[in-house]
Design a protein around this motif. Sequence first.
Motif, PDB file in Angstrom:
ATOM      1  N   LEU A 390       0.840  -1.201   0.000  1.00 35.01           N
ATOM      2  CA  LEU A 390       0.000   0.000   0.000  1.00 35.01           C
ATOM      3  C   LEU A 390       0.873   1.249   0.000  1.00 35.01           C
ATOM      4  O   LEU A 390       0.647   2.197  -0.769  1.00 35.01           O
ATOM      5  N   ALA A 391       1.900   1.259   0.865  1.00 31.53           N
ATOM      6  CA  ALA A 391       2.795   2.415   0.963  1.00 31.53           C
ATOM      7  C   ALA A 391       3.600   2.613  -0.310  1.00 31.53           C
ATOM      8  O   ALA A 391       4.050   3.729  -0.608  1.00 31.53           O
ATOM      9  N   ALA A 392       3.782   1.533  -1.077  1.00 28.03           N
ATOM     10  CA  ALA A 392       4.518   1.621  -2.342  1.00 28.03           C
ATOM     11  C   ALA A 392       3.644   2.124  -3.480  1.00 28.03           C
ATOM     12  O   ALA A 392       4.105   2.225  -4.622  1.00 28.03           O
ATOM     13  N   GLY A 393       2.381   2.427  -3.184  1.00 25.10           N
ATOM     14  CA  GLY A 393       1.487   2.998  -4.185  1.00 25.10           C
ATOM     15  C   GLY A 393       0.640   1.985  -4.931  1.00 25.10           C
ATOM     16  O   GLY A 393      -0.013   2.328  -5.917  1.00 25.10           O
ATOM     17  N   GLN A 394       0.612   0.721  -4.463  1.00 22.69           N
ATOM     18  CA  GLN A 394      -0.154  -0.310  -5.147  1.00 22.69           C
ATOM     19  C   GLN A 394      -1.647  -0.204  -4.797  1.00 22.69           C
ATOM     20  O   GLN A 394      -2.012   0.056  -3.651  1.00 22.69           O
ATOM     21  N   ARG A 395      -2.492  -0.447  -5.810  1.00 19.83           N
ATOM     22  CA  ARG A 395      -3.934  -0.474  -5.580  1.00 19.83           C
ATOM     23  C   ARG A 395      -4.340  -1.876  -5.097  1.00 19.83           C
ATOM     24  O   ARG A 395      -3.528  -2.823  -5.117  1.00 19.83           O
ATOM     25  N   ASN A 396      -5.593  -2.012  -4.680  1.00 20.07           N
ATOM     26  CA  ASN A 396      -6.053  -3.274  -4.103  1.00 20.07           C
ATOM     27  C   ASN A 396      -5.867  -4.449  -5.058  1.00 20.07           C
ATOM     28  O   ASN A 396      -5.450  -5.547  -4.658  1.00 20.07           O
ATOM     29  N   ARG A 397      -6.186  -4.249  -6.339  1.00 13.12           N
ATOM     30  CA  ARG A 397      -6.088  -5.345  -7.304  1.00 13.12           C
ATOM     31  C   ARG A 397      -4.640  -5.805  -7.454  1.00 13.12           C
ATOM     32  O   ARG A 397      -4.366  -7.018  -7.518  1.00 13.12           O
ATOM     33  N   ALA A 398      -3.715  -4.826  -7.513  1.00  8.94           N
ATOM     34  CA  ALA A 398      -2.303  -5.172  -7.662  1.00  8.94           C
ATOM     35  C   ALA A 398      -1.781  -5.878  -6.411  1.00  8.94           C
ATOM     36  O   ALA A 398      -0.979  -6.821  -6.500  1.00  8.94           O
ATOM     37  N   ILE A 399      -2.231  -5.426  -5.230  1.00  7.40           N
ATOM     38  CA  ILE A 399      -1.819  -6.079  -3.980  1.00  7.40           C
ATOM     39  C   ILE A 399      -2.316  -7.523  -3.958  1.00  7.40           C
ATOM     40  O   ILE A 399      -1.583  -8.449  -3.584  1.00  7.40           O
ATOM     41  N   ALA A 400      -3.571  -7.709  -4.379  1.00  6.40           N
ATOM     42  CA  ALA A 400      -4.144  -9.063  -4.398  1.00  6.40           C
ATOM     43  C   ALA A 400      -3.347  -9.980  -5.329  1.00  6.40           C
ATOM     44  O   ALA A 400      -3.048 -11.126  -4.984  1.00  6.40           O
ATOM     45  N   ALA A 401      -2.991  -9.459  -6.506  1.00  2.00           N
ATOM     46  CA  ALA A 401      -2.234 -10.274  -7.455  1.00  2.00           C
ATOM     47  C   ALA A 401      -0.838 -10.601  -6.926  1.00  2.00           C
ATOM     48  O   ALA A 401      -0.348 -11.724  -7.076  1.00  2.00           O
ATOM     49  N   LYS A 402      -0.241  -9.618  -6.297  1.00  2.57           N
ATOM     50  CA  LYS A 402       1.118  -9.804  -5.782  1.00  2.57           C
ATOM     51  C   LYS A 402       1.156 -10.858  -4.684  1.00  2.57           C
ATOM     52  O   LYS A 402       2.088 -11.675  -4.602  1.00  2.57           O
ATOM     53  N   LEU A 403       0.141 -10.851  -3.824  1.00  2.00           N
ATOM     54  CA  LEU A 403       0.129 -11.751  -2.679  1.00  2.00           C
ATOM     55  C   LEU A 403      -0.732 -12.988  -2.910  1.00  2.00           C
ATOM     56  O   LEU A 403      -0.926 -13.790  -1.988  1.00  2.00           O
ATOM     57  N   HIS A 404      -1.280 -13.122  -4.130  1.00  2.00           N
ATOM     58  CA  HIS A 404      -2.126 -14.275  -4.470  1.00  2.00           C
ATOM     59  C   HIS A 404      -3.339 -14.368  -3.536  1.00  2.00           C
ATOM     60  O   HIS A 404      -3.668 -15.431  -3.001  1.00  2.00           O
ATOM     61  N   LEU A 405      -3.983 -13.201  -3.365  1.00  2.00           N
ATOM     62  CA  LEU A 405      -5.176 -13.124  -2.530  1.00  2.00           C
ATOM     63  C   LEU A 405      -6.336 -12.597  -3.367  1.00  2.00           C
ATOM     64  O   LEU A 405      -6.147 -12.068  -4.470  1.00  2.00           O
ATOM     65  N   SER A 406      -7.534 -12.694  -2.848  1.00  2.00           N
ATOM     66  CA  SER A 406      -8.677 -12.038  -3.483  1.00  2.00           C
ATOM     67  C   SER A 406      -8.719 -10.573  -3.047  1.00  2.00           C
ATOM     68  O   SER A 406      -8.146 -10.209  -2.008  1.00  2.00           O
ATOM     69  N   GLU A 407      -9.402  -9.749  -3.837  1.00  3.95           N
ATOM     70  CA  GLU A 407      -9.518  -8.339  -3.469  1.00  3.95           C
ATOM     71  C   GLU A 407     -10.292  -8.175  -2.162  1.00  3.95           C
ATOM     72  O   GLU A 407      -9.999  -7.279  -1.359  1.00  3.95           O
ATOM     73  N   ASN A 408     -11.279  -9.033  -1.933  1.00  2.00           N
ATOM     74  CA  ASN A 408     -12.032  -8.955  -0.679  1.00  2.00           C
ATOM     75  C   ASN A 408     -11.140  -9.241   0.522  1.00  2.00           C
ATOM     76  O   ASN A 408     -11.278  -8.610   1.584  1.00  2.00           O
ATOM     77  N   THR A 409     -10.207 -10.174   0.369  1.00  2.00           N
ATOM     78  CA  THR A 409      -9.272 -10.460   1.463  1.00  2.00           C
ATOM     79  C   THR A 409      -8.352  -9.274   1.712  1.00  2.00           C
ATOM     80  O   THR A 409      -8.044  -8.936   2.870  1.00  2.00           O
ATOM     81  N   VAL A 410      -7.919  -8.641   0.633  1.00  2.00           N
ATOM     82  CA  VAL A 410      -7.087  -7.434   0.783  1.00  2.00           C
ATOM     83  C   VAL A 410      -7.861  -6.359   1.537  1.00  2.00           C
ATOM     84  O   VAL A 410      -7.330  -5.703   2.449  1.00  2.00           O
ATOM     85  N   LYS A 411      -9.130  -6.161   1.188  1.00  2.92           N
ATOM     86  CA  LYS A 411      -9.953  -5.168   1.883  1.00  2.92           C
ATOM     87  C   LYS A 411     -10.106  -5.523   3.356  1.00  2.92           C
ATOM     88  O   LYS A 411     -10.105  -4.632   4.221  1.00  2.92           O
ATOM     89  N   PHE A 412     -10.254  -6.803   3.647  1.00  2.00           N
ATOM     90  CA  PHE A 412     -10.351  -7.248   5.037  1.00  2.00           C
ATOM     91  C   PHE A 412      -9.081  -6.888   5.810  1.00  2.00           C
ATOM     92  O   PHE A 412      -9.145  -6.361   6.921  1.00  2.00           O
ATOM     93  N   HIS A 413      -7.914  -7.164   5.205  1.00  2.00           N
ATOM     94  CA  HIS A 413      -6.644  -6.816   5.858  1.00  2.00           C
ATOM     95  C   HIS A 413      -6.521  -5.307   6.031  1.00  2.00           C
ATOM     96  O   HIS A 413      -6.027  -4.831   7.063  1.00  2.00           O
ATOM     97  N   LEU A 414      -6.956  -4.548   5.041  1.00  2.72           N
ATOM     98  CA  LEU A 414      -6.845  -3.087   5.132  1.00  2.72           C
ATOM     99  C   LEU A 414      -7.702  -2.543   6.268  1.00  2.72           C
ATOM    100  O   LEU A 414      -7.280  -1.626   6.984  1.00  2.72           O
ATOM    101  N   ARG A 415      -8.891  -3.087   6.442  1.00  4.63           N
ATOM    102  CA  ARG A 415      -9.731  -2.631   7.562  1.00  4.63           C
ATOM    103  C   ARG A 415      -9.032  -2.878   8.893  1.00  4.63           C
ATOM    104  O   ARG A 415      -9.054  -2.021   9.791  1.00  4.63           O
TER     105      ARG A 415
END
Length: 439
Positions: A390-415
């Motif tokens: 996130l601090a590196a400027g990545q959006r949720n979709r890119a974070i999900a792809a990088k970590l092999h997660l779903s976007e909903n899981t990324v949103k859960f972690h962000l909350r």
Amino acid sequence: MPVTTQAANSPTPETSGSAGPLLEAIARLSTAPLTEIAQRLHHATLPHLGSSALVIFTEDCTGRPQKKSGDESVISHVSIAELDAVRSSLAGHESWWGRALIGGQERPILALPSPTNALLVLVDPRPAAGDSGADQTGDGVPWLVRYLWNLAAERIREKVADAPPSYLIESRAASAERVRVTAELVDRHSTTLETLLAALRSPALADGAARKSATDVAAKALVELRTLSDRTTELVEEPVATAFQRLREDLRPLTHFSGIDVQFIEPPVNGRALPGEVAHAARAIVRGLVLAMVEQPDVRRIRTQWDCDGENLLINVRDDGMGNLSADAPSITRLAQRVEVLAGRMTIDLMQGWGADVAVTLPLDPPGRKLPDAAAWDLGERELEVLQLLAAGQRNRAIAAKLHLSENTVKFHLRNIYRKLGATSRSEAIAMAHSHGLH
């Protein structure tokens, strides 16, 4: 269209339904922390005027000038440029009903100013269920909505003036992050637009009319981009002379009613602009010192002076008392803590029979020291990975792809990350991550 009204015959709160819920809403709003003011105001206004989203724009909060509540698809995309345009439409009137670009789309809004110069925007305003309109003023704005908004605006000003050290640190980090992001945006698009202009002005291009049209569009976009950069800088900085004039206005009631002669030695008008956090802290420090000096029975004159050496704001406050100002008094201790969090220095020189002389030095640049280690946030391993991306400027979709997660899981972690950091927005979490060395 803008409407100017007079509220001479406006009802009092007691005439607008049950007083119990209203008094509870007022109490919650008047004690709200900065991070919850928008949500509490939105909740308090809904019984009187429905809205899908609420946005507060206040330049008192340099790190977080927007405070928002409601529809995430609206509030996550609201920009300062949009709010500036709404403020221009308001043009000194007491309210403005119309359609405006908010959150990237044109929407119906109600805009209200405040005595503190803050702006309130209600998106998709509509009469509340069961509202008879009896408590509305001539412009159709429920009296209680205006009352609650003015209460919230004043609460914001009070909370900023008395902000704790932790708020100053986070606000300064958020201000620096917004300047950094905007500067990068300006550099990137300026290069693109300047290249476009150079190509379109080339005599090798045959279609002169098309070239002129494209040149005009690109030139306008370039001006708007530069204006956005200047506007962002204005929000996080304040001319030193303007900051000092606001101090004089703050202390005017004291000079008028106390009988004490408060003298002001103004800073150079061309001195370096002050970061917003420094300007707010400086005014609060001087107000606190003056009030502490006024409490001494033998003080008749107080002199306050500001100067700027290019790297520091230099403050001097001196009284003509008997030199009995206590450096250990709780009020002075709190001021010293405010100075310390900005990496400043405060010295008190007490001269028995001659008065107290207080000197404060506030650096204009952020302190170089490290903030507490990110481990204090107690983030899990996956949460830390998400925050770093996130601090590196990545959006949720890119974070999900990088970590092999779903976007909903990324949103859960962000909350969870926002909750643990105490952040209220994506940009604030990024600012805090950068301030702790996460990139």
